[in-house]
Design a protein around this motif. Sequence first.
Motif, mmCIF file in Angstrom:
data_model
loop_
_atom_site.group_PDB
_atom_site.id
_atom_site.type_symbol
_atom_site.label_atom_id
_atom_site.label_comp_id
_atom_site.label_asym_id
_atom_site.label_seq_id
_atom_site.Cartn_x
_atom_site.Cartn_y
_atom_site.Cartn_z
ATOM 1 N N VAL A 16 -18.991 -17.788 9.971
ATOM 2 C CA VAL A 16 -19.035 -17.176 11.310
ATOM 3 C C VAL A 16 -20.008 -16.035 11.095
ATOM 4 C CG1 VAL A 16 -18.008 -16.225 13.266
ATOM 5 C CG2 VAL A 16 -16.827 -18.209 11.972
ATOM 6 N N ARG A 56 -25.708 -13.500 14.564
ATOM 7 C CA ARG A 56 -25.939 -14.415 15.675
ATOM 8 C C ARG A 56 -27.071 -14.236 16.245
ATOM 9 N NH1 ARG A 56 -20.257 -15.674 16.245
ATOM 10 N NH2 ARG A 56 -20.635 -16.195 18.345
ATOM 11 N N HIS A 91 -21.888 -15.218 22.794
ATOM 12 C CA HIS A 91 -20.825 -15.359 23.167
ATOM 13 C C HIS A 91 -20.436 -16.351 24.291
ATOM 14 C CE1 HIS A 91 -19.371 -13.046 19.819
ATOM 15 N NE2 HIS A 91 -20.111 -12.265 20.290
ATOM 16 N N GLU A 154 -21.327 -20.129 14.711
ATOM 17 C CA GLU A 154 -19.636 -20.130 14.592
ATOM 18 C C GLU A 154 -19.148 -20.941 13.302
ATOM 19 O OE1 GLU A 154 -17.338 -18.772 16.319
ATOM 20 O OE2 GLU A 154 -18.598 -17.821 17.460
#
Length: 192
Positions: A16, A56, A91, A154
């Motif tokens: 992640v 991310r 997200h 993820e």
Amino acid sequence: MTLPIVAYGAPILRQVAQDISPDYPQLEKLIEDMWETMYASNGVGLAAPQINRAIRLFVVDSAQIFANQDDDEDGGYADAPGVKKVFINAHIKQLDGEEWAYNEGCLSIPKIREDVKRPEEVVLEYVDENFQPHTETFVGLTARIIQHEYDHIEGKLFIDYLKPLRRKMLQGKLNDISKGKIRMDYKMMYAK
């Protein structure tokens, strides 16, 4: 600079990823390299874990899918003409709509394509390359590409959606990819 794509089997593809701050080292150059790498690999999306960074960050260009079609040939996809965007610290807030199957592939899992069912709509909260916050709804092919790239940050892969028997049938090909027994026309980095 074109970067090597991390091949299936590398542990980073199962991690992640972490959020980043605006002072992330050489972020502008990294994003530029990701675009260059994605286009050199004939991709429509690329996530940072695929270039060996557990952050991310992903880029998507669904506009290129529609660019070569006639104006009246959008394929019936509601997202025509598509988007070209950078997504940082993304997200998912909501998934909506009917699940629909589409034949997906992945630069990290070359020469394997499978039908994957995903919801037709995604609501995503993210910051852009200038760290401006956004909450946007995406539909159609764009939503699918975003969900695919989001899975990468993820620690998920599109093959995780396949039925166990189908995955078992693909295991030999997956093993070959992880061992570097495959050659592509783009640079790859294989698990050791």
